[in-house]
Design an enzyme around this catalytic site. Sequence first.
Site, PDB file in Angstrom:
ATOM      1  N   ARG A 162      33.759  78.067 -96.464  1.00 32.44           N
ATOM      2  CA  ARG A 162      32.915  78.711 -97.484  1.00 32.44           C
ATOM      3  C   ARG A 162      31.503  78.984 -96.969  1.00 32.44           C
ATOM      4  O   ARG A 162      30.522  78.878 -97.703  1.00 32.44           O
ATOM      5  CB  ARG A 162      32.849  77.862 -98.762  1.00 32.44           C
ATOM      6  CG  ARG A 162      34.178  77.629 -99.434  1.00 32.44           C
ATOM      7  CD  ARG A 162      34.834  78.928 -99.894  1.00 32.44           C
ATOM      8  NE  ARG A 162      36.133  78.659-100.462  1.00 32.44           N
ATOM      9  CZ  ARG A 162      37.276  78.633 -99.768  1.00 32.44           C
ATOM     10  NH1 ARG A 162      37.244  78.906 -98.481  1.00 32.44           N
ATOM     11  NH2 ARG A 162      38.423  78.377-100.353  1.00 32.44           N
ATOM     12  N   SER A 232      36.679  79.158-109.007  1.00 32.77           N
ATOM     13  CA  SER A 232      36.388  77.776-108.601  1.00 32.77           C
ATOM     14  C   SER A 232      34.884  77.588-108.474  1.00 32.77           C
ATOM     15  O   SER A 232      34.240  78.250-107.663  1.00 32.77           O
ATOM     16  CB  SER A 232      37.067  77.476-107.261  1.00 32.77           C
ATOM     17  OG  SER A 232      38.467  77.615-107.371  1.00 32.77           O
ATOM     18  N   GLU A 328      29.801  76.476-105.605  1.00 34.08           N
ATOM     19  CA  GLU A 328      30.077  77.682-104.819  1.00 34.08           C
ATOM     20  C   GLU A 328      29.212  78.866-105.233  1.00 34.08           C
ATOM     21  O   GLU A 328      28.675  79.568-104.373  1.00 34.08           O
ATOM     22  CB  GLU A 328      31.553  78.067-104.934  1.00 34.08           C
ATOM     23  CG  GLU A 328      32.483  77.251-104.068  1.00 34.08           C
ATOM     24  CD  GLU A 328      33.839  77.915-103.903  1.00 34.08           C
ATOM     25  OE1 GLU A 328      33.898  79.166-103.944  1.00 34.08           O
ATOM     26  OE2 GLU A 328      34.828  77.198-103.725  1.00 34.08           O
TER      27      GLU A 328
END
Length: 343
Positions: A162, A232, A328
């Site tokens: 990520r 998410s 995130e």
Amino acid sequence: MSAVPYSLKSYNTFQIEHSCGQLIHAKTKDELISACLELYLSDEPFLVLGGGSNIVLTDDYLGSVVHIETKGIEFTEDDEYHYLSVAAGENWPQLVERTLSMSIAGLENLALIPGTVGAAPIQNIGAYGVELMQLCDWVEYLDLRTGDLKRLNAHECLFKYRDSIFKGDLLTCAVITEVGLKLSKQWQPVISYGPLRAFKEASVTAKQIYECICNMRNTKLPNPDVLGNAGSFFKNPIVSRAVFDSLVENHPGIVGFTVDDDSIKLAAGWLIDRAGLKGLKVGDAAVHEQQALVLVNMGQATGKDVTQLARKVIKAVAGRYGIELEAEPRIIGANGEKGLADD
């Protein structure tokens, strides 16, 4: 101060009602380059948006927003690979669907990840055992400092879990314009996660994997058109094997996946669920009842509701497991990006 005029509610999948001072629709690469360079040289704050699926707006944005709407996909091939050159504004789920309709396999595990192609390299999107870094050939970007278009190969993008150079050294000076993908004709299925394990490697097709993942996502994850969310919300934390072994002793059943010889990726959703946080609310923001990894807008949530809820989840998980979760989505305030703790 009076409210700024351009609503961003339909440009963020959390459906949070905030506005900006100017909204620019960049439909071609030339329009994107021109708009971004003009704003950069003027020293006016500006934000580049694709699908708006990875942001939380906490205030009216006091600068300009450039919405990337560029389109175009070029397909080429040689004996070993299919090569795709894809404009940044293309819709990622539609790209995956289109490649499969053309009998080009490789993207199926990344089905239904919301957002645009240009956003995909920034956080190295991934799901069900596959990450963009495994499929990326190159990324073209506008260097705002020089006005030049530059191209990095996958190695130069410094991809990690990520993460990429576009969240690091190039965070404030690069606008992704195009992405190159390289898909092997010697396709190997990746079926190591969840229900995919039921397939047999020798007989499974890319379409079967795609349909299975679409079914899982549609069953477990809320549709942002119905219930605002950014998918998410928390990264799956990576810990050492020694830490994981200690966690197993104290929390039998904890879910983890091997990254390498000394690293285990924990399932953040499991940690949140077992901490009893499903349904936890702050204002109209809530931890989703069916998938604890997702924070949702129950109707009238503000960005501050979402960030406060996220901090509560992080604190509770840290208190129970000693694991610090990381958000995130990008947190966007009145003057640009900021940290979750800064709100």
